[in-house]
Design a protein around this motif. Structure first.
Motif, PDB file in Angstrom:
ATOM      1  N   PRO A 212       0.804  -1.233   0.000  1.00 22.49           N
ATOM      2  CA  PRO A 212       0.000   0.000   0.000  1.00 22.49           C
ATOM      3  C   PRO A 212       0.836   1.282   0.000  1.00 22.49           C
ATOM      4  O   PRO A 212       0.481   2.242  -0.698  1.00 22.49           O
ATOM      5  CB  PRO A 212      -0.812  -0.131   1.295  1.00 22.49           C
ATOM      6  N   VAL A 213       1.915   1.322   0.754  1.00 21.38           N
ATOM      7  CA  VAL A 213       2.720   2.554   0.827  1.00 21.38           C
ATOM      8  C   VAL A 213       3.444   2.781  -0.498  1.00 21.38           C
ATOM      9  O   VAL A 213       3.447   3.888  -1.045  1.00 21.38           O
ATOM     10  CB  VAL A 213       3.730   2.488   1.995  1.00 21.38           C
ATOM     11  N   HIS A 214       4.061   1.729  -1.019  1.00 16.05           N
ATOM     12  CA  HIS A 214       4.756   1.822  -2.302  1.00 16.05           C
ATOM     13  C   HIS A 214       3.813   2.305  -3.405  1.00 16.05           C
ATOM     14  O   HIS A 214       4.121   3.247  -4.144  1.00 16.05           O
ATOM     15  CB  HIS A 214       5.339   0.451  -2.669  1.00 16.05           C
ATOM     16  N   ASN A 215       2.664   1.670  -3.524  1.00 11.60           N
ATOM     17  CA  ASN A 215       1.744   2.014  -4.598  1.00 11.60           C
ATOM     18  C   ASN A 215       1.149   3.405  -4.409  1.00 11.60           C
ATOM     19  O   ASN A 215       0.891   4.130  -5.381  1.00 11.60           O
ATOM     20  CB  ASN A 215       0.639   0.963  -4.704  1.00 11.60           C
ATOM     21  N   GLY A 216       0.933   3.796  -3.142  1.00 10.84           N
ATOM     22  CA  GLY A 216       0.451   5.145  -2.886  1.00 10.84           C
ATOM     23  C   GLY A 216       1.461   6.206  -3.321  1.00 10.84           C
ATOM     24  O   GLY A 216       1.091   7.252  -3.862  1.00 10.84           O
ATOM     25  N   LEU A 217       2.739   5.944  -3.106  1.00 16.18           N
ATOM     26  CA  LEU A 217       3.779   6.888  -3.526  1.00 16.18           C
ATOM     27  C   LEU A 217       3.871   6.981  -5.049  1.00 16.18           C
ATOM     28  O   LEU A 217       4.108   8.062  -5.599  1.00 16.18           O
ATOM     29  CB  LEU A 217       5.133   6.460  -2.955  1.00 16.18           C
ATOM     30  N   LEU A 218       3.655   5.857  -5.715  1.00 14.13           N
ATOM     31  CA  LEU A 218       3.646   5.898  -7.179  1.00 14.13           C
ATOM     32  C   LEU A 218       2.510   6.789  -7.687  1.00 14.13           C
ATOM     33  O   LEU A 218       2.696   7.599  -8.606  1.00 14.13           O
ATOM     34  CB  LEU A 218       3.492   4.492  -7.753  1.00 14.13           C
ATOM     35  N   ARG A 219       1.327   6.662  -7.075  1.00 18.48           N
ATOM     36  CA  ARG A 219       0.198   7.491  -7.497  1.00 18.48           C
ATOM     37  C   ARG A 219       0.449   8.957  -7.153  1.00 18.48           C
ATOM     38  O   ARG A 219       0.049   9.855  -7.898  1.00 18.48           O
ATOM     39  CB  ARG A 219      -1.086   6.982  -6.845  1.00 18.48           C
ATOM     40  N   GLU A 220       1.119   9.194  -6.039  1.00 23.87           N
ATOM     41  CA  GLU A 220       1.472  10.568  -5.678  1.00 23.87           C
ATOM     42  C   GLU A 220       2.389  11.173  -6.732  1.00 23.87           C
ATOM     43  O   GLU A 220       2.208  12.337  -7.133  1.00 23.87           O
ATOM     44  CB  GLU A 220       2.167  10.574  -4.308  1.00 23.87           C
ATOM     45  N   CYS A 221       3.350  10.401  -7.204  1.00 26.84           N
ATOM     46  CA  CYS A 221       4.238  10.875  -8.268  1.00 26.84           C
ATOM     47  C   CYS A 221       3.462  11.156  -9.550  1.00 26.84           C
ATOM     48  O   CYS A 221       3.712  12.145 -10.252  1.00 26.84           O
ATOM     49  CB  CYS A 221       5.335   9.853  -8.552  1.00 26.84           C
ATOM     50  N   ALA A 222       2.505  10.274  -9.867  1.00 27.23           N
ATOM     51  CA  ALA A 222       1.700  10.460 -11.070  1.00 27.23           C
ATOM     52  C   ALA A 222       0.873  11.741 -10.982  1.00 27.23           C
ATOM     53  O   ALA A 222       0.783  12.510 -11.949  1.00 27.23           O
ATOM     54  CB  ALA A 222       0.795   9.250 -11.280  1.00 27.23           C
ATOM     55  N   GLU A 223       0.282  11.986  -9.818  1.00 30.35           N
ATOM     56  CA  GLU A 223      -0.524  13.198  -9.626  1.00 30.35           C
ATOM     57  C   GLU A 223       0.312  14.468  -9.744  1.00 30.35           C
ATOM     58  O   GLU A 223      -0.170  15.507 -10.193  1.00 30.35           O
ATOM     59  CB  GLU A 223      -1.207  13.144  -8.257  1.00 30.35           C
ATOM     60  N   LYS A 224       1.566  14.384  -9.349  1.00 26.88           N
ATOM     61  CA  LYS A 224       2.461  15.545  -9.438  1.00 26.88           C
ATOM     62  C   LYS A 224       3.106  15.694 -10.815  1.00 26.88           C
ATOM     63  O   LYS A 224       3.885  16.625 -11.046  1.00 26.88           O
ATOM     64  CB  LYS A 224       3.569  15.429  -8.380  1.00 26.88           C
ATOM     65  N   GLY A 225       2.787  14.762 -11.719  1.00 28.33           N
ATOM     66  CA  GLY A 225       3.372  14.834 -13.063  1.00 28.33           C
ATOM     67  C   GLY A 225       4.836  14.476 -13.092  1.00 28.33           C
ATOM     68  O   GLY A 225       5.578  14.942 -13.980  1.00 28.33           O
ATOM     69  N   LEU A 226       5.281  13.603 -12.165  1.00 23.43           N
ATOM     70  CA  LEU A 226       6.697  13.266 -12.069  1.00 23.43           C
ATOM     71  C   LEU A 226       7.070  11.992 -12.808  1.00 23.43           C
ATOM     72  O   LEU A 226       8.241  11.609 -12.837  1.00 23.43           O
ATOM     73  CB  LEU A 226       7.086  13.115 -10.593  1.00 23.43           C
ATOM     74  N   LEU A 227       6.085  11.320 -13.399  1.00 25.09           N
ATOM     75  CA  LEU A 227       6.354  10.076 -14.130  1.00 25.09           C
ATOM     76  C   LEU A 227       6.324  10.313 -15.631  1.00 25.09           C
ATOM     77  O   LEU A 227       5.491  11.070 -16.134  1.00 25.09           O
ATOM     78  CB  LEU A 227       5.325   9.013 -13.751  1.00 25.09           C
ATOM     79  N   SER A 228       7.229   9.649 -16.330  1.00 29.33           N
ATOM     80  CA  SER A 228       7.269   9.770 -17.796  1.00 29.33           C
ATOM     81  C   SER A 228       6.449   8.679 -18.460  1.00 29.33           C
ATOM     82  O   SER A 228       6.554   8.472 -19.668  1.00 29.33           O
ATOM     83  CB  SER A 228       8.727   9.687 -18.272  1.00 29.33           C
ATOM     84  N   PHE A 229       5.650   7.967 -17.680  1.00 28.65           N
ATOM     85  CA  PHE A 229       4.857   6.849 -18.183  1.00 28.65           C
ATOM     86  C   PHE A 229       3.520   6.848 -17.461  1.00 28.65           C
ATOM     87  O   PHE A 229       3.350   7.515 -16.436  1.00 28.65           O
ATOM     88  CB  PHE A 229       5.573   5.518 -17.945  1.00 28.65           C
ATOM     89  N   GLU A 230       2.557   6.114 -17.988  1.00 34.89           N
ATOM     90  CA  GLU A 230       1.253   5.964 -17.353  1.00 34.89           C
ATOM     91  C   GLU A 230       1.248   4.715 -16.499  1.00 34.89           C
ATOM     92  O   GLU A 230       1.727   3.655 -16.906  1.00 34.89           O
ATOM     93  CB  GLU A 230       0.163   5.861 -18.420  1.00 34.89           C
ATOM     94  N   LEU A 231       0.709   4.819 -15.284  1.00 37.66           N
ATOM     95  CA  LEU A 231       0.561   3.626 -14.463  1.00 37.66           C
ATOM     96  C   LEU A 231      -0.483   2.688 -15.066  1.00 37.66           C
ATOM     97  O   LEU A 231      -1.495   3.156 -15.600  1.00 37.66           O
ATOM     98  CB  LEU A 231       0.140   4.020 -13.036  1.00 37.66           C
ATOM     99  N   PRO A 232      -0.250   1.388 -14.989  1.00 36.05           N
ATOM    100  CA  PRO A 232      -1.241   0.430 -15.558  1.00 36.05           C
ATOM    101  C   PRO A 232      -2.588   0.567 -14.880  1.00 36.05           C
ATOM    102  O   PRO A 232      -2.678   0.911 -13.710  1.00 36.05           O
ATOM    103  CB  PRO A 232      -0.605  -0.937 -15.256  1.00 36.05           C
TER     104      PRO A 232
END
Length: 331
Positions: A311-331
C-alpha cells in the motif's frame, strides 16, 4: 612545412623520394615509443585508481585489501556495451568490446558480459548466435526473472552490481559498507568466477552465491533501487542520500512491506537486517540522483503485487503520477 612542394618535386624528384622514405623510417621508429608512452599512462592511471580506492576505504574505517589489483588471472571475455560499466570492465583484462551495431562472434568462447540498459536486452539476445546464448551474463538492475525465463535463459549467469561509476573512465565506487565490508556485489552461475576475477582486478569485491542465495540478494537490490528512487522522487529530493536522511521512516516502511510481500509471493526468506544493509549502501552512494524510471523492470514488480501487499509503495507511485513526475502511465 613541406620541403617537397609541387615545384620542388618536379625539379628534384629523386631528392623528394629520399625525403619521403626518411620520414617514413622516422615514423616507424617512433611508433613503439608512442605505444610505450600510452601503456605507461594507462599503468599510471590504473595505479592511481588503486590508490584512490584504498584511500576511500580507509576513510570509512575498513580496508579494500580483499579485492586485489592486477589482471594476470582474468579470463578473456566478450563485453557488450562501451558505457560506464562496460568500459570499466574492459580496462581490467583482455576482452573483445562489442559496441552498438556490432555482432557477437559465433566462434568465440568464454563469458559475454552484457553491460547495457535493460531495453537493449531483447535485441542483443535475438541477434546472439544460438551457440553463444548460454554464455550471456546479465549485469542489469531490476527484476529480470520473468524476461529471462521467456527467452529460455533462466539459468544464465547474473550479477548484482553494487557499483557506481559516475562517468566513463571515472573511478568506480564499490558497494563496500560498514555493515557489509565484504561488499554487496554478488554473482551467480557458470561465469560468476570470471566476473569476480575481473572486478578483483579493478580493486573491487564480488561474492559468488548459489542460485538459492542469489534470489533474496536480487530482491534486496530491487528494493533499494525501487524504494529510494521512489521516495526521493515523491518527496522531491535530489539524491538518494537526501531521501534516506529526510524520509528515513518512510523508506523503512516501504522496504519492510516489500520484504513481507516478496516473501509471501516467492516463498523465500530474507536474512535479518535488510533495512540496515540498504541504508548503509545508500550512505556510500549518497549523491546518486532520484528518479522513477525503467518502471517495467523495477517498481512494476511491487505495483503488480497489489495495494493490499504494497500500500505505501503504490500510494507513492500514485502521488508521483498526480504531481506529473512520471514519464509513463501507471497500468
Amino acid at each position: 612545412h613541406n620541403v617537397c612542394d609541387s615545384d620542388t618535386q618536379q625539379q628534384h624528384p629523386v631528392v623528394c623520394l629520399l625525403v619521403m622514405k626518411i620520414n617514413l623510417l622516422i615514423t616507424t621508429l617512433l611508433s613503439p615509443i608512442s605505444a610505450w608512452t600510452t601503456l605507461s599512462m594507462m599503468g599510471s592511471r590504473s595505479a592511481t585508481k588503486g590508490a584512490n580506492r584504498e584511500a576511500w576505504a580507509e576513510a570509512r574505517g575498513f580496508s579494500a585489501l580483499g579485492a586485489t589489483g592486477g589482471d594476470d588471472n582474468v579470463p578473456f571475455a566478450t563485453i557488450i556495451g562501451a558505457g560506464r560499466i562496460g568500459s570499466m570492465l574492459a580496462e581490467n583484462g583482455e576482452c573483445l568490446l562489442v559496441k552498438r551495431g556490432e555482432t557477437i562472434p559465433a566462434d568465440g568462447t568464454g563469458p559475454i558480459f552484457i553491460a547495457t540498459r535493460n531495453d537493449s536486452l531483447e535485441g542483443i539476445i535475438d541477434t546472439c548466435p544460438e551457440n553463444r546464448r548460454k554464455d550471456l551474463m546479465f549485469l542489469q538492475n531490476g527484476y529480470l526473472d520473468g524476461f529471462l525465463a521467456s527467452k529460455g535463459l533462466a539459468d544464465n549467469s547474473q550479477c548484482l552490481l553494487f557499483v557506481a561509476v559516475t562517468a566513463v573512465g571515472a573511478d568506480p565506487i564499490d558497494g563496500i559498507t560498514a555493515v557489509n565490508p565484504e561488499g554487496l556485489t554478488a554473482a551467480t552461475g557458470e561465469h560468476a568466477a570470471a566476473l569476480q576475477a575481473r572486478l578483483n582486478a579493478a580493486g573491487m569485491k564480488c561474492n559468488i552465491l548459489t542460485a538459492e542465495a542469489y534470489k533474496p540478494a536480487m530482491f534486496e537490490k530491487l528494493m533499494w533501487i525501487s524504494t529510494y528512487m521512489l521516495v526521493g522522487a515523491a518527496k522531491e529530493c535530489s539524491t538518494v542520500g537526501q531521501a534516506g536522511e529526510e524520509h528515513g521512516d518512510l523508506v523503512e516502511q516501504v522496504i519492510n512491506e516489500s520484504v513481507s510481500a516478496v516473501s509471501a509471493k516467492e516463498g523465500i526468506a530474507f536474512p535479518d537486517g535488510t533495512v540496515e544493509r540498504l541504508k548503509a549502501y545508500t550512505d556510500v552512494v549518497a549523491s546518486f540522483p532520484c528518479a522513477v524510471k525503467e518502471f517495467e523492470w523495477r517498481n512494476q514488480y511491487f505495483y503488480d503485487l497489489g495495494d493490499e501487499a504494497c500500500p505505501v509503495h503504490n500510494g507513492l507511485l500514485r502521488e508521483c503520477a498526480e504531481k506529473g513526475l512520471l514519464s509513463f502511465e501507471l497500468p
